[in-house]
Design a protein around this motif. Structure first.
Motif, PDB file in Angstrom:
ATOM      1  N   LYS A 398     119.180 -58.172 -49.759  1.00  0.00           N
ATOM      2  CA  LYS A 398     118.357 -56.832 -50.533  1.00  0.00           C
ATOM      3  C   LYS A 398     117.837 -57.248 -51.878  1.00  0.00           C
ATOM      4  O   LYS A 398     116.772 -56.707 -52.302  1.00  0.00           O
ATOM      5  CB  LYS A 398     118.955 -55.814 -50.080  1.00  0.00           C
ATOM      6  N   LYS A 399     118.710 -57.829 -52.581  1.00  0.00           N
ATOM      7  CA  LYS A 399     118.548 -58.029 -54.049  1.00  0.00           C
ATOM      8  C   LYS A 399     117.177 -59.035 -54.223  1.00  0.00           C
ATOM      9  O   LYS A 399     116.338 -58.898 -54.823  1.00  0.00           O
ATOM     10  CB  LYS A 399     119.549 -58.741 -54.520  1.00  0.00           C
ATOM     11  N   ALA A 400     117.196 -59.929 -53.066  1.00  0.00           N
ATOM     12  CA  ALA A 400     115.734 -60.927 -53.180  1.00  0.00           C
ATOM     13  C   ALA A 400     114.635 -60.155 -52.917  1.00  0.00           C
ATOM     14  O   ALA A 400     113.488 -60.336 -53.262  1.00  0.00           O
ATOM     15  CB  ALA A 400     116.236 -61.896 -52.150  1.00  0.00           C
ATOM     16  N   GLU A 401     114.659 -59.146 -51.893  1.00  0.00           N
ATOM     17  CA  GLU A 401     113.668 -58.310 -51.577  1.00  0.00           C
ATOM     18  C   GLU A 401     113.144 -57.429 -52.805  1.00  0.00           C
ATOM     19  O   GLU A 401     112.035 -57.426 -53.098  1.00  0.00           O
ATOM     20  CB  GLU A 401     113.914 -57.469 -50.529  1.00  0.00           C
ATOM     21  N   ILE A 402     114.033 -56.854 -53.451  1.00  0.00           N
ATOM     22  CA  ILE A 402     113.838 -56.121 -54.603  1.00  0.00           C
ATOM     23  C   ILE A 402     113.186 -56.764 -55.710  1.00  0.00           C
ATOM     24  O   ILE A 402     112.400 -56.139 -56.431  1.00  0.00           O
ATOM     25  CB  ILE A 402     115.085 -55.168 -55.092  1.00  0.00           C
ATOM     26  N   THR A 403     113.549 -58.103 -55.788  1.00  0.00           N
ATOM     27  CA  THR A 403     113.159 -58.753 -57.119  1.00  0.00           C
ATOM     28  C   THR A 403     111.865 -59.675 -56.873  1.00  0.00           C
ATOM     29  O   THR A 403     111.547 -60.686 -57.452  1.00  0.00           O
ATOM     30  CB  THR A 403     114.171 -59.662 -57.647  1.00  0.00           C
ATOM     31  N   GLY A 404     111.405 -59.599 -55.544  1.00  0.00           N
ATOM     32  CA  GLY A 404     110.054 -60.354 -54.915  1.00  0.00           C
ATOM     33  C   GLY A 404     110.456 -61.635 -54.782  1.00  0.00           C
ATOM     34  O   GLY A 404     109.613 -62.880 -54.768  1.00  0.00           O
TER      35      GLY A 404
END
Length: 496
Positions: A398-404
């Motif tokens: 999820k953090k990877a998705e949020i940060t592009g």
């Protein structure tokens, strides 16, 4: 939101292949390689000896004769042949010797010896050496291991013929074209264009029939166990460690990154001494550089440990970008992130209280006394919470998705996670060598010498270090002369 993966459906945490909704894979004993080839290898030996057209014709004659002497027979497996009465065996073996020679099936006397199979041995053993018999069996198996090879399809065609004379295959009048195609099979060369459609037809009909037949497990176990014990492993491996490294000069590359971190450390010491944001971001970046430097210093490019380092670098990049992204949504996120990490260390200390006073060298490598000091860095440990969940309640995906960084996540994370957790894919890739012996079913052997034969992670490490340095540059700026030196070693981005 349910994840998506082409050709799969998402069910309770599992990406299920749509093929498993249509059909199930065959059991091992019904698969071609393990369960069928040992039963029909005698037909393969005839094809090998006489050639394709003559081999098919003579095999058909033999099977017709077998049906004549035993009208009740319903399959042409070798195990069934060996279970025939001595009288029928003698008749059939004499017929085989007459039409295909007395040495054609001789290789099989290596497995089915005179003590257990005197009639078979008496007809076909001609003092061929064990080495030659084994070599012939291995050669045949190598040619027929694949379930769709031309020779394999020829064998399946012969078996289908036998099923047809046993009335186990029936076609309706409107399917006359199938009968015509099957009749054409034995006279057309494999190069003929029509065979492109006939071969799949043969294989599909064979598969439908064999999936319903009962396997002779006693025979199969004997065949594979005896054969595998008679031959040695033939190990081979592909050397992936010599792949071109894009001519990166590692020494100069490491120095270029080191100069940037020397620059930031001096700023931290002289200007932003108490800045918590820089403390966290620079701390993470330096930790990443140290892992990067270990790959360089200890030649971990082609190692299992190198892959662990890449995963570590990627997680650091995600955390750095996530903290910056959430800075305005989370009060004092920089201090909370530090407390979250110290809480993890507090958990270690609490779980190992009984070991904290053990003499040095008698415990683990974990420096518990020092960890206790770190836990108390901000305030007394009894006031420090232990958060066992993800930081900020978002997992790394999820953090990877949020940060592009979803593309980089797809490239790296699942693969590298296999190495961190010892999932079978990584164990198979890094710690096994393939055996090139068909008698061993091309199995794999654990190896302690293959740990440095993986593809290099160097370019990935450099790429991720560039991403990390870019984060610092966006937040604080980096002098052009330092960036120019680092950019000389910028590998092509893996995600375009």
């Amino acid at each position: 939101m349910k994840p998506k993966l082409s050709g799969h459906t998402w069910k309770k945490g599992i990406f299920q292949s749509i093929w498993n909704e249509i059909a199930n894979p065959l059991e091992n004993e019904k698969s071609w390689t393990y369960g069928q080839l040992p039963e029909y290898i005698w037909l393969a030996l005839i094809l090998d000896k006489l050639g394709r057209i003559e081999g098919i014709n003579q095999s058909v004659k033999i099977l017709k004769y077998w049906k004549e002497i035993n009208p009740k027979i319903e399959d042409c497996r070798f195990s069934t042949l060996l279970a025939e009465s001595v009288e029928n065996q003698q008749k059939l073996f004499s017929y085989i010797r007459l039409f295909v020679g007395d040495n054609t099936l001789e290789p099989l006397t290596l497995i089915f010896d005179i003590h257990e199979y005197p009639t078979f041995n008496g007809n076909f053993y001609n003092k061929m050496s064990s080495e030659k018999r084994l070599s012939k069996i291995e050669q045949i198996m190598q040619e027929c291991m694949g379930s769709q090879t031309n020779m394999t399809t020829d064998i399946k065609y012969i078996v289908l013929f036998f099923h047809s004379i046993c009335n186990k295959i029936k076609f309706m009048k409107r399917q006359k074209y199938i009968i015509d195609d099957l009749n054409d099979y034995a006279r057309l060369p494999h190069e003929n264009e029509k065979m492109h459609t006939i071969r799949p037809l043969v294989r599909s009909i064979f598969g439908a029939i064999q999936s319903m037949d009962k396997s002779n497990l006693v025979y199969l176990n004997k065949f594979w166990e005896d054969l595998s014990c008679m031959s040695a492993c033939k190990l081979f491996s592909v050397n992936l460690s010599e792949v071109d490294e894009q001519n990166l000069n590692k020494d100069q590359c490491v120095v270029a990154f080191q100069n940037i971190f020397d620059y930031f450390i001096s700023i931290k010491q002289d200007v932003l001494i108490l800045d918590e944001k820089m403390t966290v971001l620079l701390g993470l970046a330096v930790f990443a550089y140290n892992r990067f430097y270990e790959v360089y210093k200890h030649d971990l490019d082609n190692s299992i440990s190198g892959r662990s380092s890449v995963r570590g670098l990627f997680e650091i990049l995600i955390i750095m970008k996530y903290l910056i992204h959430e800075e305005n949504n989370h009060d004092n996120i920089w201090k909370d992130y530090q407390l979250y990490g110290l809480g993890k260390y507090k958990l270690v200390c609490e779980l190992n209280k009984d070991k904290i006073n053990m003499p040095e060298g008698e415990g683990t490598h974990i420096p518990l006394k020092y960890l206790n000091i770190l836990v108390e860095e901000f305030f007394r440990p009894e006031f420090l919470d232990i958060n066992t969940k993800y930081f900020d309640d978002n997992n790394i995906r999820k953090k990877a998705e949020i940060t592009g960084l979803a593309d980089l996540y797809a490239t790296y994370y699942e693969y590298l996670t296999s190495y961190e957790h010892g999932f079978w894919g990584s164990v198979r890739e890094s710690s096994f060598v393939k055996c090139d012996n068909p008698a061993h079913q091309y199995h794999c052997i654990p190896s302690i010498e293959q740990h440095d034969n993986l593809t290099s992670v160097w370019s990935d490490c450099v790429l991720l270090m560039h991403h990390i340095v870019n984060v610092l540059n966006e937040e604080y700026g980096i002098p052009d002369k330092l960036l120019v030196e680092v950019n000389k070693f910028d590998p092509k981005s893996v995600n375009g």
